[in-house]
Design a protein around this motif. Structure first.
Motif, PDB file in Angstrom:
ATOM      1  N   ALA A 116       0.748  -1.190  -0.058  1.00  0.00           N
ATOM      2  CA  ALA A 116      -0.083  -0.030  -0.003  1.00  0.00           C
ATOM      3  C   ALA A 116       0.637   1.323  -0.043  1.00  0.00           C
ATOM      4  CB  ALA A 116      -0.951  -0.063   1.256  1.00  0.00           C
ATOM      5  N   LYS A 117       2.300   1.051   0.191  1.00  0.00           N
ATOM      6  CA  LYS A 117       2.916   2.450   0.371  1.00  0.00           C
ATOM      7  C   LYS A 117       3.181   3.051  -1.089  1.00  0.00           C
ATOM      8  CE  LYS A 117       5.834   0.684   4.167  1.00  0.00           C
ATOM      9  NZ  LYS A 117       5.755   1.971   5.296  1.00  0.00           N
ATOM     10  N   ALA A 118       3.088   2.240  -2.344  1.00  0.00           N
ATOM     11  CA  ALA A 118       3.639   2.733  -3.480  1.00  0.00           C
ATOM     12  C   ALA A 118       2.848   3.691  -3.868  1.00  0.00           C
ATOM     13  CB  ALA A 118       3.685   1.583  -4.326  1.00  0.00           C
ATOM     14  N   CYS A 119       1.530   3.573  -4.146  1.00  0.00           N
ATOM     15  CA  CYS A 119       0.680   4.780  -4.665  1.00  0.00           C
ATOM     16  C   CYS A 119       0.570   5.716  -4.008  1.00  0.00           C
ATOM     17  CB  CYS A 119      -0.714   3.944  -5.029  1.00  0.00           C
ATOM     18  SG  CYS A 119      -0.701   2.663  -6.237  1.00  0.00           S
ATOM     19  N   PRO A 120       0.398   5.834  -2.640  1.00  0.00           N
ATOM     20  CA  PRO A 120       0.202   7.174  -1.887  1.00  0.00           C
ATOM     21  C   PRO A 120       1.525   8.002  -1.942  1.00  0.00           C
ATOM     22  CG  PRO A 120      -0.762   5.470  -0.782  1.00  0.00           C
ATOM     23  CD  PRO A 120      -0.023   4.879  -1.861  1.00  0.00           C
ATOM     24  N   LEU A 121       2.889   7.199  -2.073  1.00  0.00           N
ATOM     25  CA  LEU A 121       4.079   7.844  -2.048  1.00  0.00           C
ATOM     26  C   LEU A 121       4.213   8.594  -3.585  1.00  0.00           C
ATOM     27  CD1 LEU A 121       7.089   8.253  -0.864  1.00  0.00           C
ATOM     28  CD2 LEU A 121       7.697   5.825  -1.705  1.00  0.00           C
ATOM     29  N   MET A 122       3.834   7.647  -4.628  1.00  0.00           N
ATOM     30  CA  MET A 122       3.970   8.472  -5.738  1.00  0.00           C
ATOM     31  C   MET A 122       3.209   9.844  -5.902  1.00  0.00           C
ATOM     32  SD  MET A 122       3.429   6.629  -9.489  1.00  0.00           S
ATOM     33  CE  MET A 122       1.400   6.955  -9.626  1.00  0.00           C
ATOM     34  N   LEU A 123       1.987   9.754  -5.391  1.00  0.00           N
ATOM     35  CA  LEU A 123       1.129  10.847  -5.358  1.00  0.00           C
ATOM     36  C   LEU A 123       1.811  11.989  -4.883  1.00  0.00           C
ATOM     37  CD1 LEU A 123      -2.458   9.417  -4.321  1.00  0.00           C
ATOM     38  CD2 LEU A 123      -1.569  10.108  -6.654  1.00  0.00           C
ATOM     39  N   VAL A 124       2.598  11.913  -3.685  1.00  0.00           N
ATOM     40  CA  VAL A 124       3.260  12.864  -2.821  1.00  0.00           C
ATOM     41  C   VAL A 124       4.379  13.241  -3.610  1.00  0.00           C
ATOM     42  CG1 VAL A 124       4.545  13.303  -0.638  1.00  0.00           C
ATOM     43  CG2 VAL A 124       2.599  12.206  -0.636  1.00  0.00           C
ATOM     44  N   ILE A 125       5.322  12.534  -4.456  1.00  0.00           N
ATOM     45  CA  ILE A 125       6.435  12.649  -4.931  1.00  0.00           C
ATOM     46  C   ILE A 125       6.093  13.572  -6.243  1.00  0.00           C
ATOM     47  CG2 ILE A 125       8.305  11.644  -6.641  1.00  0.00           C
ATOM     48  CD1 ILE A 125       8.424   9.283  -4.819  1.00  0.00           C
ATOM     49  N   ARG A 126       4.795  13.406  -6.927  1.00  0.00           N
ATOM     50  CA  ARG A 126       4.553  14.153  -8.067  1.00  0.00           C
ATOM     51  C   ARG A 126       3.927  15.445  -7.647  1.00  0.00           C
ATOM     52  NH1 ARG A 126       3.654  12.053 -13.019  1.00  0.00           N
ATOM     53  NH2 ARG A 126       1.613  13.257 -13.300  1.00  0.00           N
ATOM     54  N   ALA A 127       3.192  15.571  -6.388  1.00  0.00           N
ATOM     55  CA  ALA A 127       2.464  16.831  -6.084  1.00  0.00           C
ATOM     56  C   ALA A 127       3.493  17.841  -5.419  1.00  0.00           C
ATOM     57  CB  ALA A 127       1.240  16.571  -5.216  1.00  0.00           C
ATOM     58  N   TYR A 128       4.276  17.241  -4.735  1.00  0.00           N
ATOM     59  CA  TYR A 128       5.083  18.143  -3.882  1.00  0.00           C
ATOM     60  C   TYR A 128       5.935  19.278  -4.615  1.00  0.00           C
ATOM     61  CZ  TYR A 128       8.501  19.433  -0.022  1.00  0.00           C
ATOM     62  OH  TYR A 128       9.242  20.256   0.785  1.00  0.00           O
ATOM     63  N   PRO A 129       6.437  18.645  -5.849  1.00  0.00           N
ATOM     64  CA  PRO A 129       7.356  19.792  -6.426  1.00  0.00           C
ATOM     65  C   PRO A 129       6.477  20.833  -7.273  1.00  0.00           C
ATOM     66  CG  PRO A 129       8.086  17.530  -7.058  1.00  0.00           C
ATOM     67  CD  PRO A 129       6.837  17.417  -6.264  1.00  0.00           C
ATOM     68  N   LEU A 130       4.928  20.887  -7.098  1.00  0.00           N
ATOM     69  CA  LEU A 130       4.300  21.627  -8.095  1.00  0.00           C
ATOM     70  C   LEU A 130       4.402  23.154  -7.503  1.00  0.00           C
ATOM     71  CD1 LEU A 130       1.109  19.613  -8.486  1.00  0.00           C
ATOM     72  CD2 LEU A 130       3.040  19.878 -10.054  1.00  0.00           C
ATOM     73  N   PRO A 131       4.170  24.097  -8.151  1.00  0.00           N
ATOM     74  CA  PRO A 131       4.562  25.784  -7.871  1.00  0.00           C
ATOM     75  C   PRO A 131       3.141  25.708  -7.162  1.00  0.00           C
ATOM     76  CG  PRO A 131       3.977  25.552 -10.151  1.00  0.00           C
ATOM     77  CD  PRO A 131       4.287  23.853  -9.650  1.00  0.00           C
ATOM     78  N   TYR A 132       3.225  26.233  -5.991  1.00  0.00           N
ATOM     79  CA  TYR A 132       2.139  26.648  -5.098  1.00  0.00           C
ATOM     80  C   TYR A 132       2.252  28.218  -4.708  1.00  0.00           C
ATOM     81  CZ  TYR A 132       1.402  21.613  -4.470  1.00  0.00           C
ATOM     82  OH  TYR A 132       0.973  20.395  -4.984  1.00  0.00           O
TER      83      TYR A 132
END
Length: 324
Positions: A153-169
């Motif tokens: 279960a770790k894989a998908c949530p980790l991928m979501l965070v890795i993709r979302a964290y660098p976005l420009p906020y």
């Protein structure tokens, strides 16, 4: 603005229930605190009974043990922050802490889905293949499957965070929710959300509907197998053995499926109604599940009564010793 530049946003603000009048904030926080307290007490009781009563060391209760641990962790991840918002006016959460919370929200939700899959598998084998049940589902097998569920279960949530964290906020930092989740965070990004939102939606559907598909198959098979039993009493007994699990699974899946279907057929909810529905299906099952285990599960109910009687006898003995 290039991705990776989020210097203008250092923290997020959780609104909780946007339309809640200030005079009811104390009541809301007290209610959430009671939910959290009952969740901890109920699930801790399940863990205690399992640890102290070897008669509960059966495959089904190993699964319930995992579900209780997951419920405690999920409630601890989400509730303390929103309670502190209403009690101490502390609605801010740091940039990194918000993503950490987002990870655990989606991770524990995925684990919960996998554990319910194991619960359905247990009942399917017990009723549809009773002669193979003890050979296939041993305690060691359930432990391996449970550990696998927590790891996979770790894989998908980790991928979501890795993709979302660098976005420009770089715009608003207000999250209209009681906790940080993928939709709430990524909608604040100053970029096109589609390349991130659609894959996240697909992954969520796989994590939710994959186990649900097997659950529907398993309980359909169970119903067919039960209908083949000639004895009415035998039918009722077979159905009673899976009624507890069916209630728990229904509490988890039915509200989620309703929200997803409603949004796709054009039914609109206000922001407050949507958040209330999400909080209900996220936080009520962890609080209610222990009651279902103890009231509907024969072994768990008997174990609880033994613990209660043991403490009553001990207290009476202590009173007698003092009076003498």
């Amino acid at each position: 603005m290039p991705e990776g530049n989020h210097s203008t946003v250092t923290e997020f603000i959780l609104t909780g229930f946007p339309g809640l009048h200030p005079e009811y904030e104390g009541l809301a926080s007290a209610l959430l605190f009671l939910v959290y307290t009952f969740t901890l007490i109920g699930n801790a009781t399940v863990l205690f009974l399992f640890a102290t009563d070897r008669s509960l060391h059966k495959p089904m209760y190993y699964i319930i043990l995992n579900l209780s641990a997951c419920d405690i962790l999920f409630s601890t991840t989400t509730l303390p922050k929103i309670i502190s918002k209403y009690w101490f006016q502390s609605g801010t959460i740091s940039f990194t802490a918000c993503f950490v919370q987002m990870y655990f929200v989606h991770y524990l939700g995925t684990v919960n889905s996998y554990i319910l899959f194991l619960m359905a598998l247990d009942r399917y084998l017990a009723i549809c293949h009773p002669l193979r049940y003890s050979l296939v589902l041993k305690n060691s097998t359930i432990c391996i499957l449970s550990v696998t569920a927590w790891v996979v279960a770790k894989a998908c949530p980790l991928m979501l965070v890795i993709r979302a964290y660098p976005l420009p906020y770089c715009a608003s930092n207000i999250i209209h929710h009681c906790y940080c989740d993928h939709i709430g965070i990524t909608t604040l990004a100053c970029t096109d959300r589609a390349p991130y939102g659609f894959p996240a939606f697909v992954l969520a559907m796989i994590m939710l509907l994959g186990p649900l598909a097997f659950i529907i198959f398993s309980y359909s098979s169970i119903i067919i197998a039960v209908l083949k039993i000639a004895n009415l009493q035998g039918r009722l007994k077979s159905l009673s053995t899976c009624s507890t699990q069916l209630i728990i699974i229904s509490l988890y899946y039915l509200p989620r499926c309703f929200v997803y279907l409603a949004s796709n057929v054009g039914i609109k909810f206000s922001a407050d109604a949507r958040i209330v529905i999400i909080m209900l299906y996220s936080l009520c099952p962890p609080m209610i599940n222990p009651l279902i285990y103890c009231l509907r599960g024969k072994d768990m109910r008997e174990s609880l009564l033994r613990q209660f009687n043991k403490r009553t006898v001990l207290q009476q003995a202590q009173i007698s010793a003092v009076s003498d």
